[in-house]
Design a protein around this motif. Structure first.
Motif, short mmCIF file in Angstrom:
data_model
loop_
_atom_site.label_atom_id
_atom_site.label_comp_id
_atom_site.label_asym_id
_atom_site.label_seq_id
_atom_site.Cartn_x
_atom_site.Cartn_y
_atom_site.Cartn_z
N ARG A 78 0.84 -1.19 0.00
CA ARG A 78 0.00 0.00 0.00
C ARG A 78 0.88 1.25 0.00
NH1 ARG A 78 -5.45 0.86 3.00
NH2 ARG A 78 -5.43 -1.35 2.57
N SER A 79 0.47 2.23 -0.73
CA SER A 79 1.20 3.50 -0.80
C SER A 79 1.19 4.20 0.54
CB SER A 79 0.56 4.41 -1.85
OG SER A 79 1.10 5.70 -1.77
N PRO A 80 2.32 4.80 0.93
CA PRO A 80 2.33 5.56 2.18
C PRO A 80 1.42 6.79 2.09
CG PRO A 80 4.45 5.73 1.08
CD PRO A 80 3.63 4.75 0.31
N ARG A 81 1.06 7.20 0.87
CA ARG A 81 0.16 8.35 0.68
C ARG A 81 -1.31 7.95 0.76
NH1 ARG A 81 2.58 10.89 -4.70
NH2 ARG A 81 1.34 9.14 -5.42
N HIS A 82 -1.58 6.64 0.86
CA HIS A 82 -2.95 6.15 0.92
C HIS A 82 -3.58 6.57 2.25
CE1 HIS A 82 -6.37 3.55 0.25
NE2 HIS A 82 -6.22 3.12 1.49
N ARG A 83 -4.73 7.17 2.16
CA ARG A 83 -5.45 7.55 3.38
C ARG A 83 -6.40 6.43 3.78
NH1 ARG A 83 -7.72 13.25 1.70
NH2 ARG A 83 -6.91 12.78 -0.33
N THR A 84 -6.46 6.16 5.07
CA THR A 84 -7.36 5.12 5.55
C THR A 84 -8.55 5.77 6.26
OG1 THR A 84 -6.23 4.95 7.66
CG2 THR A 84 -5.45 3.50 5.88
N ALA A 85 -9.57 4.98 6.46
CA ALA A 85 -10.76 5.47 7.15
C ALA A 85 -10.62 5.39 8.66
CB ALA A 85 -11.97 4.66 6.70
N PHE A 86 -9.50 4.91 9.15
CA PHE A 86 -9.32 4.75 10.59
C PHE A 86 -8.78 5.99 11.22
CE2 PHE A 86 -8.77 0.53 8.68
CZ PHE A 86 -9.87 -0.06 9.23
#
Length: 53
Positions: A45-53
């Motif tokens: 997963r990209s470190p720029r990926h935003r999660t919903a947590f």
């Protein structure tokens, strides 16, 4: 499921995926048929990926 095919996949993906992404080619042999199987292309997963947590 040969080393030659593994190397070919690494080269093909590395040369044609832009921008470059880290990846791993994982051979998954068929336990019932020697020399046959599939490959899993694992991409972290990209470190720029935003999660919903």
């Amino acid at each position: 499921m040969s080393d030659k095919e593994h190397t070919r996949l690494l080269s093909l993906i590395g040369d044609h995926v832009h921008p470059y992404a880290e990846f791993e080619v994982i051979p998954v042999p068929d336990p019932d048929h020697e020399g046959i199987g599939c490959y899993v292309i694992a991409v972290p997963r990209s470190p720029r990926h935003r999660t919903a947590f």
